[in-house]
Design a protein around this motif. Structure first.
Motif, PDB file in Angstrom:
ATOM      1  N   TRP A  21       0.830  -1.197   0.000  1.00 34.26           N
ATOM      2  CA  TRP A  21       0.000   0.000   0.000  1.00 34.26           C
ATOM      3  C   TRP A  21       0.870   1.254   0.000  1.00 34.26           C
ATOM      4  O   TRP A  21       0.617   2.201  -0.737  1.00 34.26           O
ATOM      5  CB  TRP A  21      -0.930  -0.029   1.218  1.00 34.26           C
ATOM      6  N   ILE A  22       1.909   1.260   0.830  1.00 30.14           N
ATOM      7  CA  ILE A  22       2.816   2.417   0.879  1.00 30.14           C
ATOM      8  C   ILE A  22       3.509   2.590  -0.469  1.00 30.14           C
ATOM      9  O   ILE A  22       3.619   3.722  -0.971  1.00 30.14           O
ATOM     10  CB  ILE A  22       3.840   2.267   2.024  1.00 30.14           C
ATOM     11  N   LEU A  23       3.962   1.502  -1.070  1.00 32.09           N
ATOM     12  CA  LEU A  23       4.596   1.600  -2.394  1.00 32.09           C
ATOM     13  C   LEU A  23       3.664   2.261  -3.406  1.00 32.09           C
ATOM     14  O   LEU A  23       4.098   3.067  -4.227  1.00 32.09           O
ATOM     15  CB  LEU A  23       4.995   0.203  -2.899  1.00 32.09           C
ATOM     16  N   ALA A  24       2.394   1.938  -3.334  1.00 39.22           N
ATOM     17  CA  ALA A  24       1.422   2.480  -4.286  1.00 39.22           C
ATOM     18  C   ALA A  24       1.050   3.930  -3.990  1.00 39.22           C
ATOM     19  O   ALA A  24       0.675   4.666  -4.904  1.00 39.22           O
ATOM     20  CB  ALA A  24       0.158   1.615  -4.285  1.00 39.22           C
ATOM     21  N   HIS A  25       1.152   4.361  -2.735  1.00 37.41           N
ATOM     22  CA  HIS A  25       0.664   5.687  -2.359  1.00 37.41           C
ATOM     23  C   HIS A  25       1.747   6.696  -1.992  1.00 37.41           C
ATOM     24  O   HIS A  25       1.438   7.871  -1.818  1.00 37.41           O
ATOM     25  CB  HIS A  25      -0.326   5.563  -1.196  1.00 37.41           C
ATOM     26  N   VAL A  76       5.403   7.335   9.384  1.00 34.85           N
ATOM     27  CA  VAL A  76       5.258   6.896   7.996  1.00 34.85           C
ATOM     28  C   VAL A  76       4.189   7.739   7.309  1.00 34.85           C
ATOM     29  O   VAL A  76       4.389   8.223   6.189  1.00 34.85           O
ATOM     30  CB  VAL A  76       4.903   5.393   7.903  1.00 34.85           C
ATOM     31  N   ALA A  77       3.062   7.936   7.967  1.00 36.53           N
ATOM     32  CA  ALA A  77       1.988   8.748   7.383  1.00 36.53           C
ATOM     33  C   ALA A  77       2.485  10.159   7.107  1.00 36.53           C
ATOM     34  O   ALA A  77       2.203  10.726   6.037  1.00 36.53           O
ATOM     35  CB  ALA A  77       0.781   8.773   8.319  1.00 36.53           C
ATOM     36  N   THR A  78       3.233  10.720   8.026  1.00 34.78           N
ATOM     37  CA  THR A  78       3.773  12.064   7.835  1.00 34.78           C
ATOM     38  C   THR A  78       4.764  12.088   6.677  1.00 34.78           C
ATOM     39  O   THR A  78       4.740  12.998   5.846  1.00 34.78           O
ATOM     40  CB  THR A  78       4.445  12.550   9.133  1.00 34.78           C
ATOM     41  N   ALA A  79       5.625  11.085   6.594  1.00 35.62           N
ATOM     42  CA  ALA A  79       6.630  11.029   5.527  1.00 35.62           C
ATOM     43  C   ALA A  79       5.991  10.892   4.150  1.00 35.62           C
ATOM     44  O   ALA A  79       6.555  11.358   3.155  1.00 35.62           O
ATOM     45  CB  ALA A  79       7.596   9.872   5.782  1.00 35.62           C
ATOM     46  N   MET A  80       4.815  10.274   4.090  1.00 34.36           N
ATOM     47  CA  MET A  80       4.145  10.107   2.802  1.00 34.36           C
ATOM     48  C   MET A  80       3.608  11.429   2.272  1.00 34.36           C
ATOM     49  O   MET A  80       3.393  11.582   1.079  1.00 34.36           O
ATOM     50  CB  MET A  80       3.027   9.076   2.921  1.00 34.36           C
ATOM     51  N   GLY A  81       3.380  12.382   3.155  1.00 30.08           N
ATOM     52  CA  GLY A  81       2.910  13.695   2.730  1.00 30.08           C
ATOM     53  C   GLY A  81       1.446  13.677   2.325  1.00 30.08           C
ATOM     54  O   GLY A  81       0.717  12.718   2.559  1.00 30.08           O
ATOM     55  N   GLY A  82       1.018  14.760   1.714  1.00 30.25           N
ATOM     56  CA  GLY A  82      -0.354  14.882   1.247  1.00 30.25           C
ATOM     57  C   GLY A  82      -1.353  14.693   2.362  1.00 30.25           C
ATOM     58  O   GLY A  82      -1.124  15.055   3.516  1.00 30.25           O
ATOM     59  N   VAL A  83      -2.489  14.120   2.002  1.00 33.26           N
ATOM     60  CA  VAL A  83      -3.583  13.916   2.947  1.00 33.26           C
ATOM     61  C   VAL A  83      -3.180  12.983   4.100  1.00 33.26           C
ATOM     62  O   VAL A  83      -3.740  13.063   5.185  1.00 33.26           O
ATOM     63  CB  VAL A  83      -4.841  13.400   2.221  1.00 33.26           C
ATOM     64  N   TRP A  84      -2.201  12.133   3.882  1.00 28.25           N
ATOM     65  CA  TRP A  84      -1.779  11.168   4.910  1.00 28.25           C
ATOM     66  C   TRP A  84      -1.186  11.874   6.117  1.00 28.25           C
ATOM     67  O   TRP A  84      -1.204  11.337   7.226  1.00 28.25           O
ATOM     68  CB  TRP A  84      -0.790  10.156   4.326  1.00 28.25           C
ATOM     69  N   ARG A  85      -0.699  13.091   5.929  1.00 32.70           N
ATOM     70  CA  ARG A  85      -0.148  13.857   7.054  1.00 32.70           C
ATOM     71  C   ARG A  85      -1.206  14.139   8.120  1.00 32.70           C
ATOM     72  O   ARG A  85      -0.883  14.418   9.264  1.00 32.70           O
ATOM     73  CB  ARG A  85       0.434  15.167   6.558  1.00 32.70           C
ATOM     74  N   LEU A  86      -2.475  14.088   7.727  1.00 32.91           N
ATOM     75  CA  LEU A  86      -3.549  14.355   8.679  1.00 32.91           C
ATOM     76  C   LEU A  86      -3.568  13.354   9.833  1.00 32.91           C
ATOM     77  O   LEU A  86      -4.079  13.644  10.910  1.00 32.91           O
ATOM     78  CB  LEU A  86      -4.908  14.370   7.976  1.00 32.91           C
TER      79      LEU A  86
END
Length: 132
Positions: A21-25, A76-86
């Motif tokens: 999932w992380i690879l895809a997003h 990890v969510a923060t590092a992914m950026g975008g909406v995942w930072r929420l």
């Protein structure tokens, strides 16, 4: 090494799915991966004695800071950026409570998502994001 490295249980069905999932997003493609059972994962654990016996998510950031369990998941969510930072909003929940919930899930992950016999081999396209 560029970007954070996520160490994960390569035998866990949920963990493998989370990596996929992380690879895809992860649009920036910055997060790299290493299975705890692999040479790179074992080297990190050997370098950080506090990680011995830890079989959950471990995030090693570019500065060498180590985060585990719910802190690793939120990083990890923060590092992914975008909406995942929420998801960083969950940092207001006290760590002991977050980690208790994380641990309850982790204790049941094999039962709910299965245990693999061996770590999955990344595809040719994914290989550059995986450490040995």
């Amino acid at each position: 090494m560029t970007g954070p490295v996520l160490l994960y249980d390569g035998l866990c069905g949920f963990c493998d799915g989370a990596v996929q999932w992380i690879l895809a997003h992860d649009r920036r493609g910055e997060i790299r991966f290493a299975a705890l059972q692999g040479d790179s994962g074992q080297a990190v654990v050997a370098e950080h004695s506090e990680l011995r016996g830890v079989d959950s998510l471990i995030l090693l950031d570019e500065s060498g800071r180590v985060r585990v369990r719910s802190d690793a998941a939120l990083a990890v969510a923060t590092a992914m950026g975008g909406v995942w930072r929420l998801f960083a909003v969950f940092r207001v929940v006290p760590r002991p409570l977050r980690d208790a919930l994380y641990d309850a899930f982790a204790r049941n992950r094999y039962r709910w998502f299965g245990r693999r016999e061996a770590c999955r081999v990344p595809s040719a396209e994914e290989r550059e994001r995986f450490l040995g």
